[in-house]
Design a protein around this motif. Structure first.
Motif, mmCIF file in Angstrom:
data_model
loop_
_atom_site.group_PDB
_atom_site.id
_atom_site.type_symbol
_atom_site.label_atom_id
_atom_site.label_comp_id
_atom_site.label_asym_id
_atom_site.label_seq_id
_atom_site.Cartn_x
_atom_site.Cartn_y
_atom_site.Cartn_z
ATOM 1 N N ASP A 1 0.620 -1.232 0.243
ATOM 2 C CA ASP A 1 0.183 0.014 -0.154
ATOM 3 C C ASP A 1 1.015 1.716 0.057
ATOM 4 O O ASP A 1 0.608 2.081 1.244
ATOM 5 N N GLY A 2 2.170 1.147 -0.260
ATOM 6 C CA GLY A 2 2.933 2.342 -0.954
ATOM 7 C C GLY A 2 3.698 2.545 0.228
ATOM 8 O O GLY A 2 5.096 3.437 -0.054
ATOM 9 N N THR A 3 3.693 1.803 1.129
ATOM 10 C CA THR A 3 4.972 2.146 2.402
ATOM 11 C C THR A 3 6.384 1.027 2.155
ATOM 12 O O THR A 3 6.128 0.006 1.822
ATOM 13 N N PRO A 4 7.126 0.962 1.919
ATOM 14 C CA PRO A 4 8.520 0.602 0.847
ATOM 15 C C PRO A 4 8.514 -0.310 2.131
ATOM 16 O O PRO A 4 8.198 -0.391 3.296
ATOM 17 N N MET A 5 9.639 -1.355 1.729
ATOM 18 C CA MET A 5 10.298 -2.295 2.357
ATOM 19 C C MET A 5 10.727 -1.518 3.681
ATOM 20 O O MET A 5 11.658 -0.603 3.411
ATOM 21 N N GLY A 6 10.578 -2.335 5.012
ATOM 22 C CA GLY A 6 11.212 -2.322 6.446
ATOM 23 C C GLY A 6 10.443 -1.059 6.989
ATOM 24 O O GLY A 6 10.775 -0.906 8.118
ATOM 25 N N GLY A 7 9.385 -1.125 6.441
ATOM 26 C CA GLY A 7 8.222 0.368 7.290
ATOM 27 C C GLY A 7 7.239 -0.565 7.865
ATOM 28 O O GLY A 7 7.061 -1.904 8.081
#
Length: 195
Positions: free
Chosen positions: A48-54
């Motif tokens: 949902d637009g949150t990059p990896m690690g987020g």
């Protein structure tokens, strides 16, 4: 003083705006990184637009969209999308470039999603996870929260919310493990209501 076993080599990739020390350190701290078994496989992953690690919040019993993009070093590869360590979707790729877009159910309060890629020659790569915190909406999705509050809400399952045994401190650990307890009306150690 003995020979160490050969463990092989690996590479770490980081999603950075500029190739500077500061941007690399910031990307590692934000966990916007992926790893490979040595091949220069490039990965991008977001939920949902949150990059990896987020981290993000989503409604329990809702869905989030995960997107994985790979630039492999060989034409044939497979992308797997994992939720809490279990494969929930996959795509077989005939090209070096490949994308998997998948709607994933949020079924638990604490969920993590990540992707891994396997190439024809056996090289592998995997992303950092995105942590999804499942939050209650209304109705059945909030049953656990309503149990902790003593019930109230959706009439279709409120009786169940009232009868589920809270796993709280007043009960011995053996009672909490079995999910059953004997309680007398008015006993402050276990009776939370007036009836």
């Amino acid at each position: 003083e003995r020979d160490l076993p050969l463990l092989g080599t690996g590479l770490t990739g980081c999603d950075v705006a500029n190739l500077t020390r500061e941007d690399l350190v910031e990307a590692m701290r934000a966990r916007r990184c992926w790893a490979t078994t040595g091949e220069r496989i490039e990965l991008a992953f977001d939920v949902d637009g949150t990059p990896m690690g987020g981290e993000l919040e989503a409604l329990l019993d809702g869905r989030v969209q995960a997107t994985v993009s790979v630039l492999a070093t060989e034409d044939a590869s497979e992308i797997e999308l994992l939720r809490n360590g279990e494969v929930v979707d996959r795509a077989r790729c005939g090209d070096a470039r490949c994308t998997l877009v998948s709607d994933v159910a949020v079924t638990e309060p604490n969920t993590f999603l990540y992707a891994r890629v396997t190439q024809r020659g056996g090289a592998r790569a995997w992303t950092s996870p995105v942590w999804v915190r499942g939050v209650c909406g209304d109705g059945r999705a909030c049953l656990g929260s309503r149990v902790a509050q003593g019930g109230g809400g959706d009439a279709s399952d409120d009786c169940l919310a009232g009868w589920l045994l809270p796993r709280s401190v007043p009960y011995a650990s053996s009672v909490r493990a079995s999910g059953a307890a004997r309680c007398n009306d008015g006993d402050p150690a276990c009776d939370a209501g007036s009836a």
